[in-house]
Design a protein around this motif. Structure first.
Motif, PDB file in Angstrom:
ATOM      1  N   GLY A 159     -17.595  -8.888  76.622  1.00 13.90           N
ATOM      2  CA  GLY A 159     -17.131  -8.849  75.354  1.00 13.90           C
ATOM      3  C   GLY A 159     -16.408 -10.377  75.207  1.00 13.90           C
ATOM      4  O   GLY A 159     -16.116 -11.222  76.264  1.00 13.90           O
ATOM      5  N   ASN A 160     -16.157 -10.570  73.676  1.00  9.63           N
ATOM      6  CA  ASN A 160     -15.444 -11.944  73.235  1.00  9.63           C
ATOM      7  C   ASN A 160     -14.087 -11.737  73.328  1.00  9.63           C
ATOM      8  O   ASN A 160     -13.489 -10.868  72.520  1.00  9.63           O
ATOM      9  CB  ASN A 160     -15.887 -12.350  72.040  1.00  9.63           C
ATOM     10  CG  ASN A 160     -17.334 -12.931  72.119  1.00  9.63           C
ATOM     11  OD1 ASN A 160     -17.767 -13.090  73.264  1.00  9.63           O
ATOM     12  ND2 ASN A 160     -18.041 -12.709  71.026  1.00  9.63           N
ATOM     13  N   VAL A 161     -13.250 -12.686  73.860  1.00 11.35           N
ATOM     14  CA  VAL A 161     -12.030 -12.393  74.082  1.00 11.35           C
ATOM     15  C   VAL A 161     -10.860 -13.660  73.397  1.00 11.35           C
ATOM     16  O   VAL A 161     -11.389 -14.809  73.537  1.00 11.35           O
ATOM     17  CB  VAL A 161     -11.357 -11.927  75.455  1.00 11.35           C
ATOM     18  CG1 VAL A 161      -9.571 -12.139  75.536  1.00 11.35           C
ATOM     19  CG2 VAL A 161     -11.633 -10.775  75.978  1.00 11.35           C
ATOM     20  N   VAL A 162      -9.866 -13.337  72.481  1.00 14.19           N
ATOM     21  CA  VAL A 162      -9.286 -14.432  71.865  1.00 14.19           C
ATOM     22  C   VAL A 162      -7.784 -14.279  72.779  1.00 14.19           C
ATOM     23  O   VAL A 162      -7.303 -13.418  73.029  1.00 14.19           O
ATOM     24  CB  VAL A 162      -8.919 -14.343  70.623  1.00 14.19           C
ATOM     25  CG1 VAL A 162     -10.215 -14.635  69.938  1.00 14.19           C
ATOM     26  CG2 VAL A 162      -8.540 -13.056  70.197  1.00 14.19           C
ATOM     27  N   MET A 163      -7.263 -15.652  72.894  1.00 13.84           N
ATOM     28  CA  MET A 163      -5.847 -15.569  73.463  1.00 13.84           C
ATOM     29  C   MET A 163      -4.625 -16.111  72.657  1.00 13.84           C
ATOM     30  O   MET A 163      -4.907 -17.436  71.930  1.00 13.84           O
ATOM     31  CB  MET A 163      -5.907 -16.394  74.626  1.00 13.84           C
ATOM     32  CG  MET A 163      -6.664 -15.804  75.730  1.00 13.84           C
ATOM     33  SD  MET A 163      -6.995 -17.052  77.464  1.00 13.84           S
ATOM     34  CE  MET A 163      -5.330 -17.125  78.021  1.00 13.84           C
ATOM     35  N   LEU A 164      -3.755 -15.286  72.394  1.00 24.14           N
ATOM     36  CA  LEU A 164      -2.452 -16.091  71.699  1.00 24.14           C
ATOM     37  C   LEU A 164      -1.325 -16.277  72.626  1.00 24.14           C
ATOM     38  O   LEU A 164      -0.997 -15.597  73.400  1.00 24.14           O
ATOM     39  CB  LEU A 164      -2.067 -14.622  70.575  1.00 24.14           C
ATOM     40  CG  LEU A 164      -2.975 -14.247  69.777  1.00 24.14           C
ATOM     41  CD1 LEU A 164      -3.671 -13.019  70.013  1.00 24.14           C
ATOM     42  CD2 LEU A 164      -2.358 -14.127  68.428  1.00 24.14           C
ATOM     43  N   GLU A 165      -1.231 -17.499  72.760  1.00 21.44           N
ATOM     44  CA  GLU A 165      -0.710 -18.075  73.673  1.00 21.44           C
ATOM     45  C   GLU A 165       0.763 -18.306  73.355  1.00 21.44           C
ATOM     46  O   GLU A 165       1.480 -18.594  72.118  1.00 21.44           O
ATOM     47  CB  GLU A 165      -1.087 -19.452  74.164  1.00 21.44           C
ATOM     48  CG  GLU A 165      -2.546 -19.240  74.647  1.00 21.44           C
ATOM     49  CD  GLU A 165      -3.247 -20.356  75.370  1.00 21.44           C
ATOM     50  OE1 GLU A 165      -4.118 -20.205  76.051  1.00 21.44           O
ATOM     51  OE2 GLU A 165      -2.688 -21.478  74.887  1.00 21.44           O
ATOM     52  N   ASP A 199       3.831 -19.471  69.727  1.00 24.78           N
ATOM     53  CA  ASP A 199       5.133 -19.710  70.036  1.00 24.78           C
ATOM     54  C   ASP A 199       5.970 -18.377  70.227  1.00 24.78           C
ATOM     55  O   ASP A 199       7.081 -18.451  69.982  1.00 24.78           O
ATOM     56  CB  ASP A 199       5.507 -20.508  68.772  1.00 24.78           C
ATOM     57  CG  ASP A 199       6.839 -21.414  69.292  1.00 24.78           C
ATOM     58  OD1 ASP A 199       7.032 -21.565  70.389  1.00 24.78           O
ATOM     59  OD2 ASP A 199       7.565 -21.716  68.386  1.00 24.78           O
ATOM     60  N   PHE A 200       5.139 -17.268  70.632  1.00 28.51           N
ATOM     61  CA  PHE A 200       5.918 -16.147  71.331  1.00 28.51           C
ATOM     62  C   PHE A 200       6.745 -15.487  69.987  1.00 28.51           C
ATOM     63  O   PHE A 200       7.522 -14.657  70.191  1.00 28.51           O
ATOM     64  CB  PHE A 200       7.400 -16.440  72.233  1.00 28.51           C
ATOM     65  CG  PHE A 200       6.773 -16.875  73.581  1.00 28.51           C
ATOM     66  CD1 PHE A 200       5.877 -15.781  74.192  1.00 28.51           C
ATOM     67  CD2 PHE A 200       6.957 -17.901  74.527  1.00 28.51           C
ATOM     68  CE1 PHE A 200       5.496 -15.943  75.597  1.00 28.51           C
ATOM     69  CE2 PHE A 200       6.792 -17.926  75.630  1.00 28.51           C
ATOM     70  CZ  PHE A 200       5.984 -17.061  76.046  1.00 28.51           C
ATOM     71  N   THR A 201       6.322 -15.896  68.754  1.00 30.34           N
ATOM     72  CA  THR A 201       6.907 -14.939  67.506  1.00 30.34           C
ATOM     73  C   THR A 201       5.980 -14.090  66.860  1.00 30.34           C
ATOM     74  O   THR A 201       4.681 -14.459  66.816  1.00 30.34           O
ATOM     75  CB  THR A 201       7.334 -16.099  66.686  1.00 30.34           C
ATOM     76  OG1 THR A 201       6.350 -16.811  65.842  1.00 30.34           O
ATOM     77  CG2 THR A 201       8.318 -17.038  67.011  1.00 30.34           C
ATOM     78  N   ARG A 202       6.316 -13.179  66.198  1.00 27.36           N
ATOM     79  CA  ARG A 202       5.508 -12.239  65.583  1.00 27.36           C
ATOM     80  C   ARG A 202       4.942 -13.067  64.276  1.00 27.36           C
ATOM     81  O   ARG A 202       3.617 -12.746  64.283  1.00 27.36           O
ATOM     82  CB  ARG A 202       6.418 -11.157  64.890  1.00 27.36           C
ATOM     83  CG  ARG A 202       5.600 -10.040  64.321  1.00 27.36           C
ATOM     84  CD  ARG A 202       6.163  -8.897  63.658  1.00 27.36           C
ATOM     85  NE  ARG A 202       6.887  -8.037  64.582  1.00 27.36           N
ATOM     86  CZ  ARG A 202       6.948  -6.597  64.720  1.00 27.36           C
ATOM     87  NH1 ARG A 202       6.423  -6.128  63.830  1.00 27.36           N
ATOM     88  NH2 ARG A 202       7.563  -5.993  65.667  1.00 27.36           N
ATOM     89  N   SER A 203       5.420 -13.539  63.694  1.00 27.38           N
ATOM     90  CA  SER A 203       4.904 -14.380  62.368  1.00 27.38           C
ATOM     91  C   SER A 203       3.830 -15.164  62.790  1.00 27.38           C
ATOM     92  O   SER A 203       2.599 -15.427  62.087  1.00 27.38           O
ATOM     93  CB  SER A 203       5.854 -15.088  61.578  1.00 27.38           C
ATOM     94  OG  SER A 203       6.756 -16.129  62.328  1.00 27.38           O
TER      95      SER A 203
END
Ligand code: AHR
Length: 320
Positions: A159-165, A199-203
């Motif tokens: 599958g295709n995966v995205v990464m939020l860093e 940036d580790f934030t929800r927004s």
């Protein structure tokens, strides 16, 4: 709620608040353990839990501990100022959660020359070994590897995966990504199609996921360096008409209450725990250092993996 209010009250009693006009006087020469703690900021629920753990412990031990607490509002320059001010005060021990890994040599050399031991709490910095006494925190590479194994399982290997860093340059982000990418390579059918910092934030996690969803029509899995970014990403997925937790599988790190609630609702799949409740270990190490005892160079946290299937039973046991 009552517990939170009590904690906040105690926090306000004990904090020095260097950036809120708090006292910069020299600590009185007394028998108390005098500690300066340079916190990163308040970017996530996890960070709030860590701050509460430290300030609450100090508030419960006011007869033996004097805590000077500085919130650097995510800025390294503020953390450096705080450390310098702790050196001037002549505290017994400095606690530092370094926002990024690099740029600490000068100020930590000053602490070493002043004879003040430095404890890295939760994040590491790249400095010579003799510039810090101990690191109290997690194995971030291991967390990233655990997250990748969970993603492989959830996607049956393709599958295709995205990464939020996380924050660029932070050890928690660098090492988790290393662990994740190394371990995900075991499943050649999984493609990491996009990576971006939230940036580790929800927004910012929400913003990043919105842009991923616009650019990539087929996203099967999302990994995030922390739960707060994933909670933002989940909002973005729902607003885009996607079903997080089923259509897009999610794996993130921390184990905050919010991600357990999302798992119970079927909107998240897995969280890899990272323990923020480091107050007791931090003050124990600080007391040992003041007493001239040796402490291990790495005081490692024990952590687990939590999945959607058991989230309803796990939720009432969670402390942060
Ligand atoms: O350094 C630990 C990380 O920092 C946590 O995973 C994240 O939530 C926090 O902001």
């Amino acid at each position: 709620m009552k517990k939170v209010l009590v904690a906040l009250l105690l926090v306000s009693v004990v904090c020095t608040g260097l950036f809120a006009g708090g006292s910069k006087d020299k600590a009185p020469a007394n028998e108390k353990l005098v500690v300066g703690f340079a916190q990163i900021g308040q970017e996530s629920g996890w960070r709030g839990a860590e701050t509460t753990s430290i300030t609450f412990y100090a508030a419960q031990n006011l007869d033996t501990i004097q805590l000077h607490f500085a919130d650097a509002q995510q800025k390294q320059e503020n953390q450096i100022k705080a450390v310098r001010s702790f050196i001037q005060m002549g505290v017994d021990v400095i606690g530092l959660a370094p926002v990024v890994e690099t740029g600490w040599e000068t100020v930590l050399k000053e602490a070493k020359e002043a004879g003040i031991p430095v404890i890295f709490v939760d994040r590491m910095a790249k400095v010579p070994e003799d510039y810090y006494a101990t690191f109290i925190g997690s194995d971030f590479i291991d967390e990233g590897e655990k997250a990748a194994k969970e993603m492989i399982r959830l996607l049956n290997g393709s599958g295709n995966v995205v990464m939020l860093e996380g924050t660029v340059g932070a050890s928690a982000a660098i090492d988790r990504q290393k662990g994740f990418l190394d371990a995900i390579a075991a499943a050649p059918g999984i493609k990491v199609i996009a990576r971006q910092s939230g940036d580790f934030t929800r927004s910012k996690g929400k913003e990043v996921m919105e842009s991923f969803l616009k650019s990539y029509p087929q996203i099967d899995g999302a990994y995030a360096d922390n739960d707060d970014m994933m909670l933002g990403a989940i909002e973005a997925m729902k607003e885009a008409g996607k079903k997080p937790g089923s259509q897009i599988k999610t794996v993130s790190v921390d184990g905050v209450m919010g991600i357990f609630e999302a798992m119970v609702a079927g909107e998240a799949n897995v969280t890899v725990e990272c323990n923020p409740l480091l107050g007791p270990q931090f003050f124990q190490a600080a007391a040992d250092l003041k007493a001239g005892k040796s402490v291990p160079k790495w005081i490692k946290s024990n952590e687990d993996v939590y999945r959607q299937e058991t989230a309803a039973a796990d939720l009432p046991t969670r402390l942060y």
